[in-house]
Design a protein around this motif. Structure first.
Motif, short mmCIF file in Angstrom:
data_model
loop_
_atom_site.label_atom_id
_atom_site.label_comp_id
_atom_site.label_asym_id
_atom_site.label_seq_id
_atom_site.Cartn_x
_atom_site.Cartn_y
_atom_site.Cartn_z
N THR A 6 -8.21 -4.09 -2.18
CA THR A 6 -7.66 -2.93 -1.49
C THR A 6 -8.49 -1.70 -1.80
N HIS A 7 -9.03 -1.66 -3.01
CA HIS A 7 -9.82 -0.51 -3.44
C HIS A 7 -11.02 -0.29 -2.53
N SER A 8 -11.74 -1.34 -2.18
CA SER A 8 -12.92 -1.18 -1.33
C SER A 8 -12.52 -0.77 0.09
N VAL A 9 -11.38 -1.25 0.58
CA VAL A 9 -10.88 -0.83 1.89
C VAL A 9 -10.54 0.66 1.84
N ASP A 10 -9.89 1.08 0.76
CA ASP A 10 -9.55 2.50 0.59
C ASP A 10 -10.81 3.36 0.56
N GLU A 11 -11.82 2.92 -0.17
CA GLU A 11 -13.07 3.68 -0.27
C GLU A 11 -13.76 3.78 1.09
N ARG A 12 -13.76 2.67 1.83
CA ARG A 12 -14.40 2.69 3.16
C ARG A 12 -13.67 3.63 4.10
N LEU A 13 -12.35 3.62 4.06
CA LEU A 13 -11.57 4.50 4.92
C LEU A 13 -11.83 5.96 4.55
N ASN A 14 -11.81 6.26 3.26
CA ASN A 14 -12.11 7.63 2.83
C ASN A 14 -13.50 8.06 3.27
N SER A 15 -14.47 7.16 3.15
CA SER A 15 -15.85 7.47 3.56
C SER A 15 -15.92 7.76 5.05
N GLU A 16 -15.21 7.00 5.84
CA GLU A 16 -15.20 7.22 7.29
C GLU A 16 -14.54 8.56 7.64
N GLY A 41 -0.62 10.44 9.42
CA GLY A 41 -0.15 10.71 8.06
C GLY A 41 -1.10 10.12 7.02
N THR A 42 -1.65 8.94 7.31
CA THR A 42 -2.60 8.32 6.38
C THR A 42 -3.81 9.23 6.21
N VAL A 43 -4.34 9.75 7.32
CA VAL A 43 -5.51 10.63 7.25
C VAL A 43 -5.16 11.90 6.49
N ARG A 44 -4.01 12.50 6.82
CA ARG A 44 -3.59 13.74 6.15
C ARG A 44 -3.45 13.52 4.65
N ASN A 45 -2.78 12.43 4.26
CA ASN A 45 -2.58 12.14 2.84
C ASN A 45 -3.90 11.91 2.11
N ARG A 46 -4.83 11.19 2.74
CA ARG A 46 -6.11 10.91 2.11
C ARG A 46 -6.95 12.18 1.96
N VAL A 47 -6.96 13.00 3.00
CA VAL A 47 -7.70 14.26 2.92
C VAL A 47 -7.13 15.14 1.82
N ASN A 48 -5.83 15.27 1.76
CA ASN A 48 -5.19 16.09 0.72
C ASN A 48 -5.47 15.53 -0.67
N ALA A 49 -5.42 14.21 -0.82
CA ALA A 49 -5.69 13.59 -2.12
C ALA A 49 -7.14 13.83 -2.54
N MET A 50 -8.07 13.71 -1.60
CA MET A 50 -9.48 13.96 -1.94
C MET A 50 -9.72 15.42 -2.29
N LYS A 51 -9.03 16.32 -1.60
CA LYS A 51 -9.14 17.75 -1.93
C LYS A 51 -8.61 18.02 -3.34
N GLU A 52 -7.42 17.49 -3.63
CA GLU A 52 -6.80 17.71 -4.94
C GLU A 52 -7.64 17.12 -6.07
N ALA A 53 -8.32 16.01 -5.80
CA ALA A 53 -9.16 15.36 -6.82
C ALA A 53 -10.53 16.05 -6.96
N GLY A 54 -10.79 17.05 -6.11
CA GLY A 54 -12.07 17.74 -6.17
C GLY A 54 -13.21 16.97 -5.53
N LEU A 55 -12.87 15.97 -4.72
CA LEU A 55 -13.88 15.15 -4.06
C LEU A 55 -14.26 15.67 -2.68
N LEU A 56 -13.46 16.56 -2.14
CA LEU A 56 -13.68 17.03 -0.78
C LEU A 56 -13.37 18.51 -0.69
N ARG A 161 -19.66 23.75 -9.96
CA ARG A 161 -18.57 22.80 -10.23
C ARG A 161 -18.21 22.89 -11.70
N THR A 162 -16.95 22.89 -11.95
CA THR A 162 -16.51 22.93 -13.34
C THR A 162 -16.53 21.54 -13.91
N ASN A 163 -16.87 21.44 -15.17
CA ASN A 163 -16.88 20.13 -15.83
C ASN A 163 -15.45 19.75 -16.17
#
Length: 164
Positions: A6-16, A41-56, A161-163
């Motif tokens: 599932t992890h690789s599917v999640d990563e591919r979706l986030n990358s897309e 909702g999936t897109v919104r949740n993933r975008v928000n999660a990536m923002k909160e994690a500092g990835l986006l 970027r902060t460490n």
């Protein structure tokens, strides 16, 4: 038969999702969801999660082909003995017209890209920050004549970027 995690599917979706937002940062989540065959909702949740994690981070970027700078120069610098490349990079990084600093190997220590709105700004920068300063012993200035490619599409200072 090997199952995909599932992890690789999640990563591919986030990358897309990121790839689509790189093309158009204002693309509606509903349009992204439709193209990727997932819910809005999936897109919104993933975008928000990536923002909160500092990835986006979604920002506006001016198209460099639409903005013509009056001077674009690459400056190679040899740092003085007893001075570190990081110290010089920190000093020059505070100058708003400096958009890129890279520690390099070879006969120079740093490569600095400078963009100026006025031709005289380049001469002023060289006088104030390069020539006659104690932490630089040699420099070579290469004036840009034509930009054939700018993959980064960025000409602004980004917050450090902060460490974490």
């Amino acid at each position: 038969m090997r199952q995909r995690s599932t992890h690789s599917v999640d990563e591919r979706l986030n990358s897309e999702i990121v790839r689509m937002l790189e093309l158009d940062g204002r693309m509606p989540f509903s349009e992204i969801a439709q193209k990727l065959d997932v819910s809005e909702g999936t897109v919104r949740n993933r975008v928000n999660a990536m923002k909160e994690a500092g990835l986006l981070r979604i920002v506006a970027i001016a198209d460099p082909t639409a903005t013509e700078y009056k001077a674009d120069a690459m400056i190679c610098l040899k740092v003085a003995p007893g001075t570190t490349p990081q110290a010089v990079a920190t000093r020059l990084g505070a100058v708003s017209s400096v958009v890129y600093i890279l520690w390099v190997t070879g006969r120079f220590d740093l490569m600095v890209e400078l963009v100026c709105d006025e031709p005289d700004d380049l001469a002023t920068f060289l006088e104030d920050h390069i020539h006659g300063v104690e932490d630089i012993v040699d420099s070579e200035v290469m004036l840009g004549l034509r930009n054939f490619k700018n993959q980064f599409l960025l000409k602004r200072n980004w917050e450090q970027r902060t460490n974490n």
